[in-house]
Design an enzyme around this catalytic site. Sequence first.
Site, PDB file in Angstrom:
ATOM      1  N   HIS A 119       0.832  -1.206   0.000  1.00  0.00           N
ATOM      2  CA  HIS A 119       0.000   0.000   0.000  1.00  0.00           C
ATOM      3  C   HIS A 119       0.862   1.250   0.000  1.00  0.00           C
ATOM      4  O   HIS A 119       2.086   1.206   0.169  1.00  0.00           O
ATOM      5  CB  HIS A 119      -0.944   0.000   1.215  1.00  0.00           C
ATOM      6  CG  HIS A 119      -0.260  -0.001   2.546  1.00  0.00           C
ATOM      7  ND1 HIS A 119       0.284   1.129   3.120  1.00  0.00           N
ATOM      8  CD2 HIS A 119      -0.039  -1.002   3.438  1.00  0.00           C
ATOM      9  CE1 HIS A 119       0.787   0.839   4.299  1.00  0.00           C
ATOM     10  NE2 HIS A 119       0.621  -0.458   4.520  1.00  0.00           N
ATOM     11  N   CYS A 135       3.634  -4.660   6.618  1.00  0.00           N
ATOM     12  CA  CYS A 135       3.187  -4.424   5.255  1.00  0.00           C
ATOM     13  C   CYS A 135       4.326  -3.842   4.415  1.00  0.00           C
ATOM     14  O   CYS A 135       5.361  -3.439   4.931  1.00  0.00           O
ATOM     15  CB  CYS A 135       2.002  -3.468   5.241  1.00  0.00           C
ATOM     16  SG  CYS A 135       0.458  -4.209   5.840  1.00  0.00           S
TER      17      CYS A 135
END
Length: 238
Positions: A119, A135
Amino acid sequence: MTNKDNRVWVITQPLAVLTLLLCVLTPIIAFPADAGASPSLPIVSEESIFSIEVYPRQHRLIVKIQGQSYKSYPVAVGNPSTPTPVGEYLVTYKGKDWGPSFGPRWLGLNVPWGFYGIHGTNRPDSIGRHKSHGCIRMRNHDVMELFELIPLGTKVTIYGHILGDADHDPRDLAEGDVGGDVQLIQSRLKSAGYFKGDCNGKFNRATAQALTQYQRDHGLIPNGVVSYRVYQALGLSD
């Protein structure tokens, strides 16, 4: 990171059984959702000609087309206490505009023990560093480009040692921890006849109980904590 009242269902089975699966499957992955987020829909995709490789130590994400390098991006990855999960996964969800922390786009991965994805970020200074909670962060304009390029079903390979940085001892593990290292411990305990549950990478009560019994039987301190001596006893360290 998740809102239990906003669950995303990821369905990748053939259309012939899609209606049945919607009735019987429990949610596979839940992701955060803001009021303004785009709606999530089940999408069936063919096997992708694209693939993604992530090299955490080099802070680099590479897109390949039929095995040939096509694009390369700098990224931020997990810090040592919350590492980016090493292994092979699939992109199973694509979302937009979940808030500044996630940037304008999200590509969710089917990691079995938690909610991980690729992301954007509101911390561009973190790119090129070990700064995330696991992440893979990209610059916002890069993740928007990746979002348009990569279809659902794309294979993502994250390279590295499952027990972490080869220059350091593996981390101690206890109830509440998650990760590939937990999954490996569960697998070894299961092979030894101690653990009966699913090897899902979640250090739960059953894992702690199995580990404690293993420790008793092997002359280790029965505290339910995976220390370096436990790694050695399980044959995971020299």
